[in-house]
Every structure is written in structure tokens, then in C-alpha cells.
Design a protein around this motif. Structure first.
Motif, PDB file in Angstrom:
ATOM      1  N   LEU A  71      55.683 105.284 -75.733  1.00 48.52           N
ATOM      2  CA  LEU A  71      55.798 104.562 -74.473  1.00 48.52           C
ATOM      3  C   LEU A  71      54.922 105.235 -73.416  1.00 48.52           C
ATOM      4  CD1 LEU A  71      57.209 102.292 -72.862  1.00 48.52           C
ATOM      5  CD2 LEU A  71      59.030 103.938 -72.341  1.00 48.52           C
ATOM      6  N   GLY A  72      54.917 106.564 -73.424  1.00 43.11           N
ATOM      7  CA  GLY A  72      54.065 107.303 -72.509  1.00 43.11           C
ATOM      8  C   GLY A  72      52.590 107.098 -72.783  1.00 43.11           C
ATOM      9  N   ASP A  73      52.216 106.984 -74.066  1.00 41.17           N
ATOM     10  CA  ASP A  73      50.826 106.693 -74.416  1.00 41.17           C
ATOM     11  C   ASP A  73      50.396 105.364 -73.786  1.00 41.17           C
ATOM     12  OD1 ASP A  73      50.782 109.000 -75.957  1.00 41.17           O
ATOM     13  OD2 ASP A  73      50.687 107.964 -77.886  1.00 41.17           O
ATOM     14  N   LEU A  74      51.245 104.356 -73.898  1.00 47.54           N
ATOM     15  CA  LEU A  74      50.934 103.051 -73.326  1.00 47.54           C
ATOM     16  C   LEU A  74      50.752 103.152 -71.815  1.00 47.54           C
ATOM     17  CD1 LEU A  74      50.633  99.985 -73.286  1.00 47.54           C
ATOM     18  CD2 LEU A  74      53.144  99.805 -73.425  1.00 47.54           C
ATOM     19  N   HIS A  75      51.656 103.844 -71.145  1.00 40.48           N
ATOM     20  CA  HIS A  75      51.561 103.964 -69.684  1.00 40.48           C
ATOM     21  C   HIS A  75      50.307 104.736 -69.283  1.00 40.48           C
ATOM     22  CE1 HIS A  75      52.859 103.589 -65.638  1.00 40.48           C
ATOM     23  NE2 HIS A  75      53.087 104.871 -65.460  1.00 40.48           N
ATOM     24  N   ALA A  76      49.948 105.738 -70.068  1.00 42.72           N
ATOM     25  CA  ALA A  76      48.736 106.504 -69.776  1.00 42.72           C
ATOM     26  C   ALA A  76      47.499 105.620 -69.862  1.00 42.72           C
ATOM     27  CB  ALA A  76      48.614 107.683 -70.750  1.00 42.72           C
ATOM     28  N   VAL A  77      47.482 104.699 -70.834  1.00 42.23           N
ATOM     29  CA  VAL A  77      46.365 103.748 -70.959  1.00 42.23           C
ATOM     30  C   VAL A  77      46.297 102.858 -69.721  1.00 42.23           C
ATOM     31  CG1 VAL A  77      45.519 101.747 -72.243  1.00 42.23           C
ATOM     32  CG2 VAL A  77      46.314 103.764 -73.481  1.00 42.23           C
ATOM     33  N   VAL A  78      47.440 102.333 -69.305  1.00 42.55           N
ATOM     34  CA  VAL A  78      47.477 101.451 -68.136  1.00 42.55           C
ATOM     35  C   VAL A  78      46.973 102.179 -66.894  1.00 42.55           C
ATOM     36  CG1 VAL A  78      49.006 100.168 -66.587  1.00 42.55           C
ATOM     37  CG2 VAL A  78      49.343 100.029 -69.065  1.00 42.55           C
ATOM     38  N   GLN A  79      47.421 103.407 -66.707  1.00 41.05           N
ATOM     39  CA  GLN A  79      47.017 104.167 -65.517  1.00 41.05           C
ATOM     40  C   GLN A  79      45.549 104.575 -65.570  1.00 41.05           C
ATOM     41  OE1 GLN A  79      50.167 107.267 -65.600  1.00 41.05           O
ATOM     42  NE2 GLN A  79      50.807 106.453 -63.622  1.00 41.05           N
ATOM     43  N   LYS A 103      48.107  94.205 -64.211  1.00 40.85           N
ATOM     44  CA  LYS A 103      49.086  93.516 -65.052  1.00 40.85           C
ATOM     45  C   LYS A 103      48.576  93.493 -66.491  1.00 40.85           C
ATOM     46  CE  LYS A 103      52.159  91.666 -62.049  1.00 40.85           C
ATOM     47  NZ  LYS A 103      53.625  91.689 -62.173  1.00 40.85           N
ATOM     48  N   ILE A 104      49.471  93.699 -67.441  1.00 41.46           N
ATOM     49  CA  ILE A 104      49.090  93.663 -68.845  1.00 41.46           C
ATOM     50  C   ILE A 104      50.037  92.769 -69.632  1.00 41.46           C
ATOM     51  CG2 ILE A 104      48.208  96.028 -68.711  1.00 41.46           C
ATOM     52  CD1 ILE A 104      50.682  96.806 -70.530  1.00 41.46           C
ATOM     53  N   ILE A 105      49.613  92.455 -70.836  1.00 39.58           N
ATOM     54  CA  ILE A 105      50.488  91.836 -71.830  1.00 39.58           C
ATOM     55  C   ILE A 105      50.592  92.831 -72.973  1.00 39.58           C
ATOM     56  CG2 ILE A 105      50.847  89.895 -73.414  1.00 39.58           C
ATOM     57  CD1 ILE A 105      49.024  88.230 -71.560  1.00 39.58           C
ATOM     58  N   PRO A 106      51.663  93.633 -73.006  1.00 37.83           N
ATOM     59  CA  PRO A 106      51.814  94.560 -74.129  1.00 37.83           C
ATOM     60  C   PRO A 106      52.103  93.788 -75.404  1.00 37.83           C
ATOM     61  CG  PRO A 106      53.755  94.635 -72.711  1.00 37.83           C
ATOM     62  CD  PRO A 106      52.760  93.731 -72.054  1.00 37.83           C
ATOM     63  N   VAL A 107      51.363  94.106 -76.454  1.00 36.80           N
ATOM     64  CA  VAL A 107      51.501  93.411 -77.739  1.00 36.80           C
ATOM     65  C   VAL A 107      51.986  94.433 -78.765  1.00 36.80           C
ATOM     66  CG1 VAL A 107      50.338  92.075 -79.528  1.00 36.80           C
ATOM     67  CG2 VAL A 107      49.639  91.830 -77.120  1.00 36.80           C
ATOM     68  N   GLY A 108      53.201  94.240 -79.247  1.00 37.21           N
ATOM     69  CA  GLY A 108      53.783  95.176 -80.202  1.00 37.21           C
ATOM     70  C   GLY A 108      53.874  94.583 -81.591  1.00 37.21           C
ATOM     71  N   HIS A 109      53.405  95.338 -82.572  1.00 39.32           N
ATOM     72  CA  HIS A 109      53.549  94.941 -83.973  1.00 39.32           C
ATOM     73  C   HIS A 109      54.313  96.034 -84.699  1.00 39.32           C
ATOM     74  CE1 HIS A 109      52.103  94.778 -88.268  1.00 39.32           C
ATOM     75  NE2 HIS A 109      52.523  93.541 -88.092  1.00 39.32           N
ATOM     76  N   ASP A 110      55.247  95.626 -85.570  1.00 43.10           N
ATOM     77  CA  ASP A 110      55.977  96.594 -86.390  1.00 43.10           C
ATOM     78  C   ASP A 110      56.717  97.581 -85.472  1.00 43.10           C
ATOM     79  OD1 ASP A 110      56.105  97.472 -89.414  1.00 43.10           O
ATOM     80  OD2 ASP A 110      55.748  99.330 -88.316  1.00 43.10           O
ATOM     81  N   SER A 111      56.461  98.877 -85.620  1.00 41.87           N
ATOM     82  CA  SER A 111      57.237  99.884 -84.881  1.00 41.87           C
ATOM     83  C   SER A 111      56.811 100.048 -83.431  1.00 41.87           C
ATOM     84  CB  SER A 111      57.130 101.238 -85.591  1.00 41.87           C
ATOM     85  OG  SER A 111      55.789 101.665 -85.666  1.00 41.87           O
ATOM     86  N   SER A 112      55.806  99.296 -82.967  1.00 37.72           N
ATOM     87  CA  SER A 112      55.470  99.364 -81.546  1.00 37.72           C
ATOM     88  C   SER A 112      56.213  98.306 -80.741  1.00 37.72           C
ATOM     89  CB  SER A 112      53.963  99.235 -81.329  1.00 37.72           C
ATOM     90  OG  SER A 112      53.449  98.034 -81.873  1.00 37.72           O
ATOM     91  N   GLY A 113      57.124  97.572 -81.389  1.00 37.85           N
ATOM     92  CA  GLY A 113      57.993  96.657 -80.658  1.00 37.85           C
ATOM     93  C   GLY A 113      58.757  97.353 -79.549  1.00 37.85           C
ATOM     94  N   PRO A 114      59.368  98.530 -79.808  1.00 39.32           N
ATOM     95  CA  PRO A 114      60.073  99.237 -78.740  1.00 39.32           C
ATOM     96  C   PRO A 114      59.189  99.572 -77.545  1.00 39.32           C
ATOM     97  CG  PRO A 114      60.801 100.069 -80.845  1.00 39.32           C
ATOM     98  CD  PRO A 114      59.653  99.131 -81.124  1.00 39.32           C
ATOM     99  N   ALA A 115      57.950  99.996 -77.780  1.00 40.56           N
ATOM    100  CA  ALA A 115      57.056 100.317 -76.667  1.00 40.56           C
ATOM    101  C   ALA A 115      56.786  99.074 -75.826  1.00 40.56           C
ATOM    102  CB  ALA A 115      55.747 100.909 -77.182  1.00 40.56           C
ATOM    103  N   ALA A 116      56.566  97.923 -76.475  1.00 44.27           N
ATOM    104  CA  ALA A 116      56.266  96.696 -75.746  1.00 44.27           C
ATOM    105  C   ALA A 116      57.439  96.255 -74.879  1.00 44.27           C
ATOM    106  CB  ALA A 116      55.888  95.588 -76.730  1.00 44.27           C
TER     107      ALA A 116
END
Length: 292
Positions: free
Chosen positions: A84-92, A98-111
């Protein structure tokens, strides 16, 4: 059509334990931010990205720490919170609004958890054959069940240390995932997807440590997210559930279950397997790009 024909900017974003590798394809926002699952990396989107880019949209795809071309530092600690922190670091780092987080498989929780914790940055959410919480129809791949069973840690660590044994387990799981695919999809799985997964573990440094740590937290993460049902209901943006109906594990029942717990669900079922972005990238892109 592949990503080799499209220009992108490469970034390395520091995450303390190491840096994560990011590809940024220019286009209009909100950007699709594509995330991968346990056994693979950003290349599972190589056939989908061109279709999204052709729609004029900005696309960002990255490898979680410990996977693909991101760093795999010795002794690193991997977790769903870290992803989840990796995703936020990318956004920052990319100054995404605004983004559309796209989660597949185990990245569903991050999305989903990103939409809960950072609603100001989320336009909508997209899940592709992903998991998030405990679900009555869920069945997890034998490969994941094995590594997620903490009482079998001695066995799984021994398997990780043996390339031959690990290859056999991977081969078994590959055959199970392909059982319900068409002959054309099976052929492409062998030529394209199989090598991506194999390279993730065979190239050194390997994604094995990150995979082992993440899967060991699998059932605890499901339990934690199950307690967030009320917070899920507060997600006030559309959540597209785009599902390959022949996935023998993260089946259509999971999508149906999630749709009952979301305020603005959009359920789409397609003729594909678990990696639907590989099986039918054009159809997946069409659904992702559609705006109501």
C-alpha cells in the motif's frame, strides 16, 4: 501490439529498503495505476497497456518492492501494508492527482485500501480477478495455500531452496490454471505468461523471499480486511469488478460477494481465465475505458 512499441518514462522511487521500478505512459488523467499479484510482475500488463494508451489515457505500471525490476534487498520486510505504501509513493512521486488503482490477484487489498485511506486521490477502482476479504466461494491456488500455511514453513523454505522442487510446484500450478482456457489461450500462456513467472523466481536476486513473506500473511490479511466492511461501504466512487469467469480459484462468486458490499459496484464477466488482461486485453481495456 505490445508495450515495446510505446514510449514511456522510467522512474526509480526510493522506499527506504530499496527502490521500486515504475513505467509512466503519457496521457490524460485520471491515470490507471496497474498492480500485479504474488507470482508475477508488471509485465502481465504488457498487452493491456497499448489498448489503454490508445484510448488516450495515462498509464502507470510498477513492480512492488521485491518483484520484477524493483530492488530485492537482503533481509527486506515485505507486507500488504508495505505494498500500500509502494502505491502511495508512486502517486506522490509522480504528482498524480486522481488515479484509478487497478488490482489483480493479491494487489486487490492495495487497490481497495487505497480508496479507503486516500479517497482524495481516487477517481474509481478496478479489480481484475482479485481478492480482498474472506469470501464464501473463494478457493486459493494450491501453490498459495501451501506457502500460506505457516505450520509448513520448514517445508516451504526447503522448496524455495531447491530450484528443482520449486519448478515442479510451479509446473503443477501452471497446469491447474490452464485447465479451462481455450487452446489459443493455453498456447499464449506457455509462450508469454509462463516465462514471466519463471523469471520472477529464477533470476537472481529472486522474488522468492517477497513471495514467501507475502503469502505467509495471506489469511491474516483476509481477516483484517473482512473487519473493514463498513469502511468498504463508505467508498463513494465506482468500483469495476472485471472478472474472467473460468478462473478456477478467484472465481466469479468472489466478485458477486464484493459487489454486495460496495456502494457503487459495476460487475463485468468475461470469457477468460485468471490473467484476463493476458487472455483478452482488448476486451478488458474496453470495459476499463468506458465511462458512465
Amino acid at each position: 501490439m505490445t508495450t515495446t512499441n510505446i514510449n514511456f518514462q522510467e522512474h526509480r522511487i526510493d522506499r527506504g529498503q530499496g527502490s521500486i521500478y515504475v513505467r509512466d505512459y503519457a496521457g490524460t488523467e485520471p491515470a490507471f495505476v496497474l498492480m500485479h499479484g504474488y507470482p508475477d510482475n508488471l509485465h502481465i500488463y504488457d498487452d493491456l497497456v497499448p489498448h489503454l494508451a490508445a484510448g488516450g489515457r495515462r498509464v502507470v505500471v510498477f513492480d512492488f518492492l521485491g518483484f520484477g525490476d524493483s530492488d530485492k534487498p537482503a533481509g527486506a520486510k515485505y507486507s500488504f501494508e508495505q505494498q500500500l505504501g509502494d502505491l502511495h509513493a508512486v502517486v506522490q512521486s509522480l504528482n498524480l492527482n486522481k488515479i484509478i488503482p487497478v488490482g489483480h490477484d493479491s494487489s486487490g487489498p492495495a487497490a481497495i485500501n487505497y480508496a479507503i485511506e486516500y479517497p482524495q486521490h481516487v477517481d474509481s477502482v478496478c479489480l481484475l480477478n482479485a481478492f480482498y476479504m474472506e469470501s464464501p466461494t473463494a478457493k486459493y491456488p494450491e501453490f498459495i495455500e501451501l506457502f500460506a500455511t505457516t505450520s509448513l514453513k520448514a517445508l516451504t523454505q526447503a522448496i524455495l531452496r531447491s530450484p528443482e522442487q520449486f519448478a515442479w510446484v510451479l509446473g503443477f500450478q501452471r497446469s491447474k490454471f490452464q485447465e479451462h482456457l481455450t487452446d489459443e489461450q493455453k498456447d499464449y500462456y506457455s509462450k508469454f505468461l509462463g516465462p514471466i513467472i519463471d523469471a520472477n523466481f529464477r533470476q537472481q536476486p529472486s522474488s522468492g523471499p517477497a513471495f514467501a513473506q507475502m503469502t505467509s500473511q495471506h489469511f491474516d490479511e483476509l481477516a483484517r480486511n473482512t473487519k473493514r466492511i463498513n469502511q468498504m461501504w463508505q467508498i463513494n466512487v465506482p468500483v469495476k469488478l472485471i472478472w474472467g469467469e473460468t478462473d478456477p480459484y478467484l472465481n466469479y462468486g468472489i466478485a458477486r460477494h464484493l459487489s454486495t458490499l460496495l456502494k457503487k459496484p459495476e460487475l463485468h464477466v468475461l470469457q477468460a481465465g485468471h490473467w484476463l488482461q493476458v487472455d483478452i486485453p482488448d476486451q478488458v481495456a474496453e470495459v476499463m475505458l468506458a465511462r458512465k
